[in-house]
Design a protein around this motif. Structure first.
Motif, PDB file in Angstrom:
ATOM      1  N   GLY A  98       0.798  -1.223   0.000  1.00 50.85           N
ATOM      2  CA  GLY A  98       0.000   0.000   0.000  1.00 50.85           C
ATOM      3  C   GLY A  98       0.825   1.265   0.000  1.00 50.85           C
ATOM      4  N   LEU A  99       2.038   1.191  -0.558  1.00 50.67           N
ATOM      5  CA  LEU A  99       2.929   2.357  -0.599  1.00 50.67           C
ATOM      6  C   LEU A  99       2.847   3.062  -1.944  1.00 50.67           C
ATOM      7  N   THR A 100       2.892   4.374  -1.905  1.00 47.93           N
ATOM      8  CA  THR A 100       3.032   5.143  -3.141  1.00 47.93           C
ATOM      9  C   THR A 100       4.513   5.197  -3.500  1.00 47.93           C
ATOM     10  N   GLN A 101       4.796   5.620  -4.730  1.00 47.79           N
ATOM     11  CA  GLN A 101       6.198   5.806  -5.112  1.00 47.79           C
ATOM     12  C   GLN A 101       6.855   6.811  -4.178  1.00 47.79           C
ATOM     13  N   GLN A 102       6.127   7.880  -3.827  1.00 48.24           N
ATOM     14  CA  GLN A 102       6.702   8.909  -2.948  1.00 48.24           C
ATOM     15  C   GLN A 102       6.991   8.362  -1.561  1.00 48.24           C
ATOM     16  N   ALA A 103       6.082   7.553  -1.022  1.00 51.32           N
ATOM     17  CA  ALA A 103       6.296   6.983   0.314  1.00 51.32           C
ATOM     18  C   ALA A 103       7.520   6.073   0.331  1.00 51.32           C
ATOM     19  N   LEU A 104       7.681   5.251  -0.700  1.00 48.75           N
ATOM     20  CA  LEU A 104       8.854   4.386  -0.776  1.00 48.75           C
ATOM     21  C   LEU A 104      10.110   5.222  -0.934  1.00 48.75           C
ATOM     22  N   ALA A 105      10.043   6.226  -1.790  1.00 51.16           N
ATOM     23  CA  ALA A 105      11.199   7.106  -1.996  1.00 51.16           C
ATOM     24  C   ALA A 105      11.616   7.766  -0.684  1.00 51.16           C
ATOM     25  N   ASP A 106      10.658   8.291   0.065  1.00 52.18           N
ATOM     26  CA  ASP A 106      10.961   8.926   1.353  1.00 52.18           C
ATOM     27  C   ASP A 106      11.594   7.933   2.324  1.00 52.18           C
ATOM     28  N   ALA A 107      11.094   6.701   2.327  1.00 50.34           N
ATOM     29  CA  ALA A 107      11.591   5.684   3.251  1.00 50.34           C
ATOM     30  C   ALA A 107      13.032   5.277   2.965  1.00 50.34           C
ATOM     31  N   VAL A 108      13.448   5.362   1.696  1.00 48.99           N
ATOM     32  CA  VAL A 108      14.804   4.921   1.344  1.00 48.99           C
ATOM     33  C   VAL A 108      15.737   6.080   1.001  1.00 48.99           C
ATOM     34  N   GLY A 109      15.228   7.310   1.037  1.00 49.31           N
ATOM     35  CA  GLY A 109      16.084   8.478   0.862  1.00 49.31           C
ATOM     36  C   GLY A 109      16.414   8.839  -0.577  1.00 49.31           C
ATOM     37  N   VAL A 110      15.473   8.629  -1.494  1.00 47.68           N
ATOM     38  CA  VAL A 110      15.674   9.020  -2.894  1.00 47.68           C
ATOM     39  C   VAL A 110      14.440   9.793  -3.367  1.00 47.68           C
ATOM     40  N   THR A 111      14.453  10.217  -4.614  1.00 49.83           N
ATOM     41  CA  THR A 111      13.298  10.933  -5.162  1.00 49.83           C
ATOM     42  C   THR A 111      12.279   9.946  -5.730  1.00 49.83           C
ATOM     43  N   ARG A 112      11.059  10.436  -5.903  1.00 48.65           N
ATOM     44  CA  ARG A 112      10.014   9.628  -6.526  1.00 48.65           C
ATOM     45  C   ARG A 112      10.420   9.245  -7.944  1.00 48.65           C
ATOM     46  N   GLN A 113      11.129  10.148  -8.619  1.00 52.89           N
ATOM     47  CA  GLN A 113      11.576   9.868  -9.982  1.00 52.89           C
ATOM     48  C   GLN A 113      12.543   8.690 -10.026  1.00 52.89           C
ATOM     49  N   THR A 114      13.357   8.538  -8.997  1.00 52.53           N
ATOM     50  CA  THR A 114      14.274   7.395  -8.928  1.00 52.53           C
ATOM     51  C   THR A 114      13.493   6.094  -8.807  1.00 52.53           C
ATOM     52  N   ILE A 115      12.467   6.084  -7.973  1.00 51.37           N
ATOM     53  CA  ILE A 115      11.640   4.884  -7.831  1.00 51.37           C
ATOM     54  C   ILE A 115      10.956   4.572  -9.160  1.00 51.37           C
ATOM     55  N   ASN A 116      10.446   5.584  -9.827  1.00 47.26           N
ATOM     56  CA  ASN A 116       9.816   5.389 -11.124  1.00 47.26           C
ATOM     57  C   ASN A 116      10.798   4.800 -12.127  1.00 47.26           C
ATOM     58  N   ALA A 117      12.016   5.328 -12.161  1.00 45.07           N
ATOM     59  CA  ALA A 117      13.040   4.819 -13.083  1.00 45.07           C
ATOM     60  C   ALA A 117      13.398   3.362 -12.758  1.00 45.07           C
ATOM     61  N   LEU A 118      13.464   3.032 -11.489  1.00 47.22           N
ATOM     62  CA  LEU A 118      13.743   1.647 -11.098  1.00 47.22           C
ATOM     63  C   LEU A 118      12.615   0.723 -11.532  1.00 47.22           C
ATOM     64  N   GLU A 119      11.382   1.135 -11.315  1.00 43.67           N
ATOM     65  CA  GLU A 119      10.241   0.298 -11.676  1.00 43.67           C
ATOM     66  C   GLU A 119      10.157   0.069 -13.178  1.00 43.67           C
ATOM     67  N   ASN A 120      10.667   0.998 -13.952  1.00 45.40           N
ATOM     68  CA  ASN A 120      10.614   0.891 -15.403  1.00 45.40           C
ATOM     69  C   ASN A 120      11.939   0.452 -16.022  1.00 45.40           C
ATOM     70  N   ALA A 121      12.826  -0.101 -15.201  1.00 45.65           N
ATOM     71  CA  ALA A 121      14.123  -0.654 -15.643  1.00 45.65           C
ATOM     72  C   ALA A 121      14.956   0.359 -16.422  1.00 45.65           C
ATOM     73  N   ARG A 122      14.898   1.628 -15.997  1.00 45.47           N
ATOM     74  CA  ARG A 122      15.717   2.659 -16.635  1.00 45.47           C
ATOM     75  C   ARG A 122      16.908   3.071 -15.766  1.00 45.47           C
ATOM     76  N   TYR A 123      17.050   2.426 -14.618  1.00 46.63           N
ATOM     77  CA  TYR A 123      18.105   2.806 -13.677  1.00 46.63           C
ATOM     78  C   TYR A 123      18.493   1.585 -12.862  1.00 46.63           C
ATOM     79  N   ASN A 124      19.777   1.378 -12.687  1.00 47.28           N
ATOM     80  CA  ASN A 124      20.273   0.303 -11.834  1.00 47.28           C
ATOM     81  C   ASN A 124      20.717   0.914 -10.505  1.00 47.28           C
ATOM     82  N   PRO A 125      20.178   0.440  -9.410  1.00 49.57           N
ATOM     83  CA  PRO A 125      20.498   1.027  -8.107  1.00 49.57           C
ATOM     84  C   PRO A 125      21.861   0.585  -7.589  1.00 49.57           C
TER      85      PRO A 125
END
Length: 71
Positions: free
Chosen positions: A17-44
């Motif tokens: 039940g997490l939004t991209q923003q909530a996950l981003a806040d929890a791990v210390g990155v931006t929402r855009q980073t989470i979006n890029a990870l979910e769409n395989a455009r960024y390797n963490p």
């Protein structure tokens, strides 16, 4: 090497039940980073992959991040 990471972040994030923003806040990155990870455009980094795995309540990084081998 054409390897890339596929992730199950979106699936596990929805299950918790997490939004991209909530996950981003929890791990210390931006929402855009989470979006890029979910769409395989960024390797963490390993540290970020670990943090995401823990926030999603998974024990192994391999549960969340899957290496797809390319040609």
């Amino acid at each position: 090497m054409g390897d890339y990471l596929e992730t199950k972040i979106r699936q596990f994030r929805h299950e918790k039940g997490l939004t991209q923003q909530a996950l981003a806040d929890a791990v210390g990155v931006t929402r855009q980073t989470i979006n890029a990870l979910e769409n395989a455009r960024y390797n963490p980094s390993l540290l970020l992959a670990y943090r995401i795995t823990k926030v999603l309540d998974k024990e192994l990084i391999e549960e969340v991040f899957i290496i797809e081998e390319g040609d």
